[in-house]
Design an enzyme around this catalytic site. Sequence first.
Site, PDB file in Angstrom:
ATOM      1  N   TYR A 277      36.312 -23.051  53.356  1.00 52.75           N
ATOM      2  CA  TYR A 277      37.571 -22.853  53.416  1.00 52.75           C
ATOM      3  C   TYR A 277      38.325 -24.264  53.948  1.00 52.75           C
ATOM      4  CZ  TYR A 277      36.502 -17.818  53.606  1.00 52.75           C
ATOM      5  OH  TYR A 277      36.091 -16.381  53.373  1.00 52.75           O
TER       6      TYR A 277
ATOM      7  N   ASP B  75      25.718 -24.872  47.659  1.00 52.02           N
ATOM      8  CA  ASP B  75      26.638 -24.548  48.760  1.00 52.02           C
ATOM      9  C   ASP B  75      27.710 -25.304  49.051  1.00 52.02           C
ATOM     10  OD1 ASP B  75      27.212 -22.819  50.711  1.00 52.02           O
ATOM     11  OD2 ASP B  75      25.943 -23.812  52.260  1.00 52.02           O
ATOM     12  N   MET B  76      28.631 -24.827  49.028  1.00 52.58           N
ATOM     13  CA  MET B  76      29.897 -25.535  49.287  1.00 52.58           C
ATOM     14  C   MET B  76      30.235 -26.067  50.668  1.00 52.58           C
ATOM     15  SD  MET B  76      31.004 -25.214  46.158  1.00 52.58           S
ATOM     16  CE  MET B  76      32.652 -26.493  46.441  1.00 52.58           C
TER      17      MET B  76
ATOM     18  N   ARG C 216      33.063 -31.549  63.193  1.00 54.01           N
ATOM     19  CA  ARG C 216      31.993 -31.181  63.801  1.00 54.01           C
ATOM     20  C   ARG C 216      31.215 -32.372  64.717  1.00 54.01           C
ATOM     21  NH1 ARG C 216      28.751 -27.622  58.991  1.00 54.01           N
ATOM     22  NH2 ARG C 216      30.855 -26.704  58.304  1.00 54.01           N
TER      23      ARG C 216
ATOM     24  N   ASP D 273      30.771 -19.006  48.469  1.00 55.40           N
ATOM     25  CA  ASP D 273      30.832 -20.231  48.230  1.00 55.40           C
ATOM     26  C   ASP D 273      29.135 -20.869  47.895  1.00 55.40           C
ATOM     27  OD1 ASP D 273      29.756 -20.011  50.757  1.00 55.40           O
ATOM     28  OD2 ASP D 273      30.420 -22.142  51.290  1.00 55.40           O
ATOM     29  N   GLU D 274      28.387 -19.689  47.285  1.00 55.54           N
ATOM     30  CA  GLU D 274      27.152 -20.005  47.047  1.00 55.54           C
ATOM     31  C   GLU D 274      26.652 -19.494  45.799  1.00 55.54           C
ATOM     32  OE1 GLU D 274      23.814 -19.227  50.329  1.00 55.54           O
ATOM     33  OE2 GLU D 274      25.651 -17.637  50.480  1.00 55.54           O
TER      34      GLU D 274
HETATM   35  N1  DCP Z   1      33.290 -17.510  56.731  1.00 58.12           N
HETATM   36  C1  DCP Z   1      33.721 -16.659  57.527  1.00 58.12           C
HETATM   37  N2  DCP Z   1      33.496 -15.921  58.409  1.00 58.12           N
HETATM   38  C2  DCP Z   1      32.202 -16.242  58.916  1.00 58.12           C
HETATM   39  C3  DCP Z   1      31.553 -17.249  58.404  1.00 58.12           C
HETATM   40  C4  DCP Z   1      31.728 -18.082  57.180  1.00 58.12           C
HETATM   41  O1  DCP Z   1      35.035 -16.229  56.980  1.00 58.12           O
HETATM   42  N3  DCP Z   1      31.763 -15.725  60.019  1.00 58.12           N
HETATM   43  C5  DCP Z   1      33.789 -18.087  55.523  1.00 58.12           C
HETATM   44  C6  DCP Z   1      34.247 -19.426  55.862  1.00 58.12           C
HETATM   45  C7  DCP Z   1      33.434 -20.468  55.215  1.00 58.12           C
HETATM   46  C8  DCP Z   1      32.676 -19.912  54.114  1.00 58.12           C
HETATM   47  O2  DCP Z   1      32.720 -18.651  54.758  1.00 58.12           O
HETATM   48  O3  DCP Z   1      34.054 -21.834  54.959  1.00 58.12           O
HETATM   49  C9  DCP Z   1      31.557 -20.058  53.944  1.00 58.12           C
HETATM   50  O4  DCP Z   1      30.413 -20.199  54.978  1.00 58.12           O
HETATM   51  P1  DCP Z   1      29.312 -21.213  55.250  1.00 58.12           P
HETATM   52  O5  DCP Z   1      28.442 -20.471  56.032  1.00 58.12           O
HETATM   53  O6  DCP Z   1      28.891 -21.457  53.936  1.00 58.12           O
HETATM   54  O7  DCP Z   1      30.375 -22.351  55.938  1.00 58.12           O
HETATM   55  P2  DCP Z   1      30.802 -23.402  55.473  1.00 58.12           P
HETATM   56  O8  DCP Z   1      31.157 -23.602  53.794  1.00 58.12           O
HETATM   57  O9  DCP Z   1      32.286 -23.512  56.175  1.00 58.12           O
HETATM   58  O10 DCP Z   1      30.122 -24.626  55.969  1.00 58.12           O
HETATM   59  P3  DCP Z   1      28.778 -25.441  55.561  1.00 58.12           P
HETATM   60  O11 DCP Z   1      29.241 -26.699  55.007  1.00 58.12           O
HETATM   61  O12 DCP Z   1      27.987 -25.473  56.864  1.00 58.12           O
HETATM   62  O13 DCP Z   1      28.145 -24.601  54.824  1.00 58.12           O
END
Ligand code: DCP
Length: 717
Positions: free
Chosen positions: A23, A18-19, A60, A120-121
């Site tokens: 974004y 998982d990245m 965060r 991103d997964e």
């Molecule tokens: N995203 C979005 N709208 C949302 C949730 C996520 O556009 N309601 C997009 C932005 C995130 C990407 O999807 O960067 C991946 O979501 P993740 O839930 O994996 O969260 P992140 O990668 O941002 O953070 P984490 O490191 O906690 O996985």
Amino acid sequence: MPVAKPESSDSRVIAHVDMDCFYVQVEERKQPQLRGLPTAVVQYNEWKGGALIAVSYEARKFGVKRSMRGAEAKEVCPQIQLVQVPVARGKADLNGYRSAGSEVVSILSRRGRCERASIDEVYLDLTDAAETMLAENPPQNLEKIDEEALKSHILGLNNEDGSDVKENVREWINRHNADHRDKLLACGILIVAELRMQVLKETEFTCSAGIAHNKMLAKLASGMNKPAQQTVVPSSSVNGLLNTLPIRKMKQLGGKLGISLQTDMGVNTVGDLLQFPEEKLQERYGINTGTWLWNIARGISGEAVEGRLLPKSHGSGKTFPGPRALKTVPAVQHWLNQLCEELSERLCSDLDQNKRMANTLTLHARAYKSSDSDSQKKFPSKSCPLRYGTGKIQEDAFNLFQAGLREYIGFYGVKTQGSQYSGWGITSLSVSASKIVPIPSGTCSIAKYFHGQSTPHFSSMQSLDNVNAEATLLLPPGSECYSELNSPKAESWIEDTVPDLDLQEQKDLSSSLSKTQDGFTQDISPSLLSGCLEQNQNKQERYITKVEGQFKSEYKERKGKRVKDKGTETPSILELFKSYNPYPFGSSLSQELKKTAQGTGARLTIGHAEENEVGKEEKPMHGSSSRDEGDGRREVWSYNIDEIDPTVMDELPQEIQDEIKAWVQPHKWRPNNNTARRGCSNDANDIILTSETRNVLAFGNLPDLDLAPSSDQASFC
Ligand code: DCP
């Protein structure tokens, strides 16, 4: 509905990657000065600073959360850098993030089967790589272990006695007396650490990973230590992990099933499930779900990693919250046009880059009525066969919207309002393209594609089978997608459809082949194709092969020429598909919908319109096919799509499809039956179509992405 799958092997090595704050990382790569600063990516809508959709780990630490808006984030972290998501056509443009995700996938897929689960997964099946490593260079013999691997978190490893954590990990990896499963996991640790380092080197992105014996456990573990770390679940630690895990945190238990477990069974953690015998769970939730629950309590999940690097569907959507709700048809049409334009672009690039085509267009909307007691009524989702070309997609999507609106507010409600507000509002709109299959490359295949498109008359089940069968032919042996189907079935499709073509259809096929502007197909004589009519089936097939051969050699020729004249011409294959009209009888979808709308029947009929005799026939619960008496030629694809969305049927696990088929079957031939019970009940038969299942059916192809004001989805699972 969750599906119980027996563990295929207890010695698999599965990773979930998982990245980290994805974004944000993409934006940081574009603007390196942001690195190390508290940063968040905000949505297009600027109200109160825009909704945060990704938050950096630095931000965060200040308490900034994704649920906040920019203004709120500034309050808790005044120095936060807010980067707006790229915008195109008045909405978020996620293409940059998508391709960044693809870069990562291409690296991760080097070591094993890779399933792109979201933007991103990724899931990886590293069993073979781990077995090879174990045979050739076992971890117990390693003197030097990479630093990244030593930073792994191994669940159950006692790190609390003040000992050197990395040293403990080294010992665990080097253990000679470990069982085979742990040795494989040790290999997994090394492989995943190496892959993650490679991703960092080539893309500048960090990611986190979970490594376990199945997908469920790997997914649970990947989020446990973020960012840029990996967590391992040895089988001896599974109980410890699940015992205290809140039941609602489990995938597929966040909704009604989870609530029912809590309120009806007193189950608060996954471990609480252990007290129930399998029979008891089956009695309460049905055979399949009961077994699934019994399995997950023990960390058992046989779900395979599907070899899939590309999305299963494409979607483009936007929300219009509060005062921005769309209240007139022209306003809806304006936005639909934007969404369809984007969808069309993505379909074309998928076709161009991956040689894949989508078959079904679906429109989803959320709406409200300002003066209606029936506030629960949902805007029905509508689907139709997908035609390539922006204008056609726009036209079809708009017609689907109108059909949905008619059903939502009643036919006369739609008729009486034009550009004037008439008491309804649309708060979200999305269009998606699904049932994506590779362009057939075998004998007869291009012709088959056209036949498939030009005869949108199968019952939904039939057409799904056909698509699957088509895909089976094109997938490498051993591929798990569609593996239950075999090629003889696909061949029977050719037999079924080719002889059905009539003169007009043949002409339309030939003229569409000749229609392209660039001369690519102009040499194909229409008379050749229409001559096909006099032939028997074998002759027709031979002929199609010939046409396709011509098609291919000309395509090759053109392609060669394009390389020379780079930049001067568009890819001919795109032109061909864009110009193709799958409604070759002048019975465009809009005409058909108009016809359908004459009656007050709410069914959407595709193919030659069939007047729905209201009162005589209730809405069927599922697709049924019937012959159009008018020309005796085309069947009507007709079903109540808001009850069951067939566009996602083939994306569901086979077990679910089987259950739905089994459930639907008794009703299928009883058109007057509208007493079908749905939703959760104690009856094991009823559980087959719980409201959860219906949600999966209706929205299963849209991941939980971009739920903030503007949405834009690509579905991978
Ligand atoms: N995203 C979005 N709208 C949302 C949730 C996520 O556009 N309601 C997009 C932005 C995130 C990407 O999807 O960067 C991946 O979501 P993740 O839930 O994996 O969260 P992140 O990668 O941002 O953070 P984490 O490191 O906690 O996985």
